[in-house]
Design a protein around this motif. Sequence first.
Motif, PDB file in Angstrom:
ATOM      1  N   PRO A   1       0.843  -1.209   0.000  1.00 52.07           N
ATOM      2  CA  PRO A   1       0.000   0.000   0.000  1.00 52.07           C
ATOM      3  C   PRO A   1       0.872   1.251   0.000  1.00 52.07           C
ATOM      4  N   PRO A   2       0.809   2.066  -1.041  1.00 55.80           N
ATOM      5  CA  PRO A   2       1.700   3.225  -1.109  1.00 55.80           C
ATOM      6  C   PRO A   2       1.253   4.405  -0.261  1.00 55.80           C
ATOM      7  N   GLY A   3       0.003   4.356   0.246  1.00 55.82           N
ATOM      8  CA  GLY A   3      -0.502   5.490   1.002  1.00 55.82           C
ATOM      9  C   GLY A   3      -0.980   6.601   0.085  1.00 55.82           C
ATOM     10  N   ASP A   4      -1.138   7.791   0.666  1.00 61.33           N
ATOM     11  CA  ASP A   4      -1.584   8.937  -0.132  1.00 61.33           C
ATOM     12  C   ASP A   4      -0.475   9.407  -1.068  1.00 61.33           C
ATOM     13  N   PRO A   5      -0.853   9.952  -2.225  1.00 61.17           N
ATOM     14  CA  PRO A   5       0.173  10.501  -3.127  1.00 61.17           C
ATOM     15  C   PRO A   5       0.956  11.611  -2.445  1.00 61.17           C
ATOM     16  N   PRO A   6       2.180  11.848  -2.859  1.00 61.72           N
ATOM     17  CA  PRO A   6       2.985  12.922  -2.261  1.00 61.72           C
ATOM     18  C   PRO A   6       2.284  14.269  -2.385  1.00 61.72           C
ATOM     19  N   PRO A   7       2.550  15.191  -1.454  1.00 64.23           N
ATOM     20  CA  PRO A   7       1.947  16.529  -1.534  1.00 64.23           C
ATOM     21  C   PRO A   7       2.274  17.213  -2.858  1.00 64.23           C
ATOM     22  N   HIS A   8       1.346  18.038  -3.286  1.00 59.54           N
ATOM     23  CA  HIS A   8       1.492  18.825  -4.521  1.00 59.54           C
ATOM     24  C   HIS A   8       1.549  17.943  -5.771  1.00 59.54           C
ATOM     25  N   THR A   9       0.972  16.749  -5.708  1.00 55.93           N
ATOM     26  CA  THR A   9       0.900  15.888  -6.888  1.00 55.93           C
ATOM     27  C   THR A   9      -0.534  15.444  -7.099  1.00 55.93           C
ATOM     28  N   ARG A  10      -0.872  15.131  -8.326  1.00 55.22           N
ATOM     29  CA  ARG A  10      -2.185  14.584  -8.681  1.00 55.22           C
ATOM     30  C   ARG A  10      -1.959  13.251  -9.386  1.00 55.22           C
ATOM     31  N   LEU A  11      -2.409  12.196  -8.725  1.00 54.12           N
ATOM     32  CA  LEU A  11      -2.158  10.845  -9.226  1.00 54.12           C
ATOM     33  C   LEU A  11      -2.955  10.587 -10.498  1.00 54.12           C
ATOM     34  N   ARG A  12      -2.312   9.927 -11.456  1.00 50.18           N
ATOM     35  CA  ARG A  12      -2.960   9.477 -12.677  1.00 50.18           C
ATOM     36  C   ARG A  12      -2.695   7.979 -12.827  1.00 50.18           C
ATOM     37  N   LEU A  13      -3.678   7.248 -13.280  1.00 49.82           N
ATOM     38  CA  LEU A  13      -3.499   5.844 -13.618  1.00 49.82           C
ATOM     39  C   LEU A  13      -3.516   5.747 -15.136  1.00 49.82           C
ATOM     40  N   ILE A  14      -2.375   5.397 -15.720  1.00 44.76           N
ATOM     41  CA  ILE A  14      -2.198   5.424 -17.171  1.00 44.76           C
ATOM     42  C   ILE A  14      -2.297   4.003 -17.720  1.00 44.76           C
ATOM     43  N   PRO A  15      -3.314   3.713 -18.545  1.00 44.04           N
ATOM     44  CA  PRO A  15      -3.392   2.367 -19.144  1.00 44.04           C
ATOM     45  C   PRO A  15      -2.208   2.116 -20.072  1.00 44.04           C
ATOM     46  N   CYS A  16      -1.603   0.944 -19.919  1.00 47.93           N
ATOM     47  CA  CYS A  16      -0.453   0.563 -20.738  1.00 47.93           C
ATOM     48  C   CYS A  16      -0.715  -0.818 -21.320  1.00 47.93           C
ATOM     49  N   ARG A  17      -0.629  -0.915 -22.618  1.00 48.83           N
ATOM     50  CA  ARG A  17      -0.877  -2.184 -23.307  1.00 48.83           C
ATOM     51  C   ARG A  17       0.359  -2.561 -24.100  1.00 48.83           C
ATOM     52  N   THR A  18       0.896  -3.726 -23.809  1.00 47.80           N
ATOM     53  CA  THR A  18       2.048  -4.244 -24.548  1.00 47.80           C
ATOM     54  C   THR A  18       1.660  -5.564 -25.194  1.00 47.80           C
ATOM     55  N   ALA A  19       2.613  -6.156 -25.914  1.00 42.93           N
ATOM     56  CA  ALA A  19       2.323  -7.422 -26.585  1.00 42.93           C
ATOM     57  C   ALA A  19       2.056  -8.540 -25.592  1.00 42.93           C
ATOM     58  N   SER A  20       2.599  -8.418 -24.386  1.00 43.57           N
ATOM     59  CA  SER A  20       2.484  -9.514 -23.423  1.00 43.57           C
ATOM     60  C   SER A  20       1.481  -9.272 -22.311  1.00 43.57           C
ATOM     61  N   GLN A  21       1.154  -8.007 -22.020  1.00 46.64           N
ATOM     62  CA  GLN A  21       0.271  -7.765 -20.892  1.00 46.64           C
ATOM     63  C   GLN A  21      -0.379  -6.393 -20.971  1.00 46.64           C
ATOM     64  N   HIS A  22      -1.447  -6.245 -20.156  1.00 46.43           N
ATOM     65  CA  HIS A  22      -2.107  -4.965 -19.964  1.00 46.43           C
ATOM     66  C   HIS A  22      -1.909  -4.569 -18.503  1.00 46.43           C
ATOM     67  N   SER A  23      -1.640  -3.293 -18.250  1.00 47.31           N
ATOM     68  CA  SER A  23      -1.411  -2.866 -16.873  1.00 47.31           C
ATOM     69  C   SER A  23      -1.762  -1.397 -16.726  1.00 47.31           C
ATOM     70  N   LEU A  24      -1.755  -0.942 -15.480  1.00 48.71           N
ATOM     71  CA  LEU A  24      -1.939   0.470 -15.159  1.00 48.71           C
ATOM     72  C   LEU A  24      -0.643   0.988 -14.549  1.00 48.71           C
ATOM     73  N   LEU A  25      -0.069   2.004 -15.163  1.00 46.12           N
ATOM     74  CA  LEU A  25       1.154   2.592 -14.646  1.00 46.12           C
ATOM     75  C   LEU A  25       0.819   3.782 -13.747  1.00 46.12           C
ATOM     76  N   PRO A  26       1.537   3.926 -12.633  1.00 42.16           N
ATOM     77  CA  PRO A  26       1.323   5.122 -11.818  1.00 42.16           C
ATOM     78  C   PRO A  26       1.885   6.339 -12.525  1.00 42.16           C
ATOM     79  N   GLY A  27       1.156   7.417 -12.473  1.00 40.52           N
ATOM     80  CA  GLY A  27       1.613   8.643 -13.116  1.00 40.52           C
ATOM     81  C   GLY A  27       1.136   9.852 -12.346  1.00 40.52           C
TER      82      GLY A  27
END
Length: 286
Positions: free
Chosen positions: A217-243
């Motif tokens: 569990p990473p906890g709350d995002p660092p201050p002064h940041t806005r978390l984004r979940l970026i969909p990432c699709r590759t030939a082998s897998q689908h995932s969500l990258l933290p952004g």
Amino acid sequence: MIYLDVLLLVNFLAAYFFLLAAGALSGQRARFGRMLLGSTLSALSSLILFVPEQPYGVQLAYKLASALVITAATFGWRNKRRLLTACCWFAALNIALAGVVLLAILRTGTPLLQTGNLTVYLRVSPLLLVGLSALCCLAVELGLRLLNKPKPTKQIVGLELELAGTILHLRAALDTGCHLIDPITCLPVLVVSFPDAQNRLPQILRDYLTAWFAGKPPGDPPPHTRLRLIPCRTASQHSLLPGFAVGNIGLITTNGILGLGRTAVAFAPQSFGSEHYEALYGNDFL
């Protein structure tokens, strides 16, 4: 007699091909949903054919404004120069098709022509007009492939951005297969290798990403940041990258920092395997 459904369908399909060609000529690639939106707006713009004849200045202003709105809806407003380039190519391709139609009329003397407010309607087979549009798009694609000189696979640039209150300087390489999009802003995303860039990150952000990639569990995002979940699709897998959302990314040039506008930065858990860069960007990022 003009059949409204045929008029809209033909203009929708023709616009789709012309937007593909305009995007190729201006170095842009729109998502499928935006292509549908731009084609729909183009089809609706043809309804001016039914409006009483307007002064020439009004007709010209409508054509220019509609072309700008259509290309902006398709490719976005972020890069004004590329938007203007795409708008000019889109208008030029439409004018070229209209010129071919008028040439056919002058050659054959056909009475099957109707014009109004700089809109040309030729009562011929809709498949013919759509086919001409598709051939135009194909000719543009073939021309670009034959005439373009090969470019280096890696073009490295320096970028400046602010995360968690810290100014970061990263080296980014061009990757033509990088097409990650921020789902909130629909803008292209810079992909940063966390292992390669972690020593440049503020400690609070480094701890957050370390916990994220460790599955804790990473906890709350660092201050002064806005978390984004970026969909990432590759030939082998689908995932969500933290952004994280970034107010502005600047391109480091010999004349200073050139602002590229707001976007987002996504972090990848693997190293990119190079000592020359820590991030990747796509063709539509700069």
